[in-house]
Design a protein around this motif. Structure first.
Motif, PDB file in Angstrom:
ATOM      1  N   VAL A 199       0.841  -1.198   0.000  1.00  0.00           N
ATOM      2  CA  VAL A 199       0.000   0.000   0.000  1.00  0.00           C
ATOM      3  C   VAL A 199       0.882   1.256   0.000  1.00  0.00           C
ATOM      4  O   VAL A 199       0.630   2.219  -0.727  1.00  0.00           O
ATOM      5  N   ARG A 200       1.949   1.219   0.818  1.00  0.00           N
ATOM      6  CA  ARG A 200       2.856   2.371   0.876  1.00  0.00           C
ATOM      7  C   ARG A 200       3.541   2.584  -0.474  1.00  0.00           C
ATOM      8  O   ARG A 200       3.627   3.721  -0.959  1.00  0.00           O
ATOM      9  N   HIS A 201       3.982   1.487  -1.105  1.00  0.00           N
ATOM     10  CA  HIS A 201       4.643   1.617  -2.415  1.00  0.00           C
ATOM     11  C   HIS A 201       3.673   2.171  -3.461  1.00  0.00           C
ATOM     12  O   HIS A 201       4.053   2.979  -4.312  1.00  0.00           O
ATOM     13  N   TYR A 202       2.425   1.737  -3.382  1.00  0.00           N
ATOM     14  CA  TYR A 202       1.408   2.251  -4.312  1.00  0.00           C
ATOM     15  C   TYR A 202       1.228   3.761  -4.134  1.00  0.00           C
ATOM     16  O   TYR A 202       1.206   4.512  -5.124  1.00  0.00           O
ATOM     17  N   LEU A 203       1.128   4.213  -2.888  1.00  0.00           N
ATOM     18  CA  LEU A 203       0.945   5.649  -2.649  1.00  0.00           C
ATOM     19  C   LEU A 203       2.186   6.439  -3.069  1.00  0.00           C
ATOM     20  O   LEU A 203       2.067   7.565  -3.570  1.00  0.00           O
ATOM     21  N   CYS A 204       3.378   5.857  -2.893  1.00  0.00           N
ATOM     22  CA  CYS A 204       4.609   6.509  -3.376  1.00  0.00           C
ATOM     23  C   CYS A 204       4.538   6.683  -4.892  1.00  0.00           C
ATOM     24  O   CYS A 204       4.913   7.737  -5.427  1.00  0.00           O
TER      25      CYS A 204
END
Ligand SMILES: [Zn+2]
Length: 259
Positions: A199-204
């Motif tokens: 999820v964090r990588h997607y938002l990045c």
């Protein structure tokens, strides 16, 4: 009357006043967010044409009514680009309304920030290709960044470290985003939730994309829902009250699912 301030901008909200006037909340390039009275806008359609419609980017001339008064006079408005056709799709309309509501709720009055206006117009341009969750995430992230409330995604909002965020991290809206596993035990506020690495990588990726390219950022269904919920928690924390357009979008989706 002469001597008005020429600028360009968009309507954030319209309120009818009396028989013939409108009070419009505007986001303008030169003046930031202002409220103005549009005299005769209801009684004579010709006065402002379609320039005060939703999803229209317009040239405006504004004049301050008196020293220190909050309400400006809208002297002229002429449409530059009309995106009103977007409103034919209720989901697209909901997404555009959400963008406008965020700008209305998060920007201070009369603080110019041309990049915010450009962001709104870019969102409308991108929505012409259809609704996209990645596009909304990119818009939210870019708007928060412009307003000095950027979401911490590649560093811990508490200790600043960026090298240990893929395991045991949490998302803490009140602290500003990602909190690493070492600092996570001190994040106990409302809305704190686990932050999976995907999820964090997607938002990045959404944050790194431009508004024009954000729709192409792909995500798994489960991660998409988690990313949406934590960004809604983040902007909800900034706004401090429920967003009306979020309820509208939920109703539209519920309606689409019903037989
Ligand atoms: Zn930390």
């Amino acid at each position: 009357m002469t001597g008005g301030q020429p600028t360009d901008g968009v309507v954030l909200r319209v309120t009818a006043v009396g028989e013939s006037d409108l009070v419009v909340s505007l986001f303008t390039r030169e003046l930031g967010r202002v409220s103005a009275i549009a005299r005769g806008a209801r009684s004579s359609r010709r006065r402002f044409g379609g320039a005060l419609g939703v999803l229209v980017h317009s040239e405006l001339v504004l004049a301050r009514r008196s020293r220190g008064a909050e309400l400006w006079n809208l002297e002229r408005a002429t449409a530059i680009t009309d995106h009103a056709a977007l409103a034919a799709d209720p989901v697209v309309l909901g997404h555009a309304s959400y963008g406008l509501e965020l700008v209305r709720e998060l920007t201070p009055a009369e603080v110019p920030d041309p990049a915010v206006l450009d962001l709104i117009v870019a969102l409308w341009g991108a929505l012409a290709a259809g609704p996209s969750p990645s596009l909304l995430r990119a818009f939210e992230l870019a708007l928060c960044e412009l307003l000095g409330s950027g979401v911490a995604l590649d560093r811990c909002a508490a200790c600043g470290r960026g090298d240990d965020l893929d395991a045991g991290a949490v998302f803490d809206p009140g602290r500003g985003g990602t909190v690493c596993r070492t600092c996570a035990p001190t994040s106990r506020g409302l809305g704190v939730r686990p932050l999976p690495a995907t999820v964090r990588h997607y938002l990045c990726a959404a944050a790194a994309a431009s508004i024009a390219t954000a729709a192409a950022v792909v995500v798994a269904d489960d991660d998409r829902v988690q990313a949406r919920d934590l960004m809604l928690a983040f902007v909800g924390h900034l706004v401090g009250k429920p967003l009306r357009s979020v309820a509208f979008v939920a109703q539209v989706h519920a309606g689409l699912r019903s037989p």
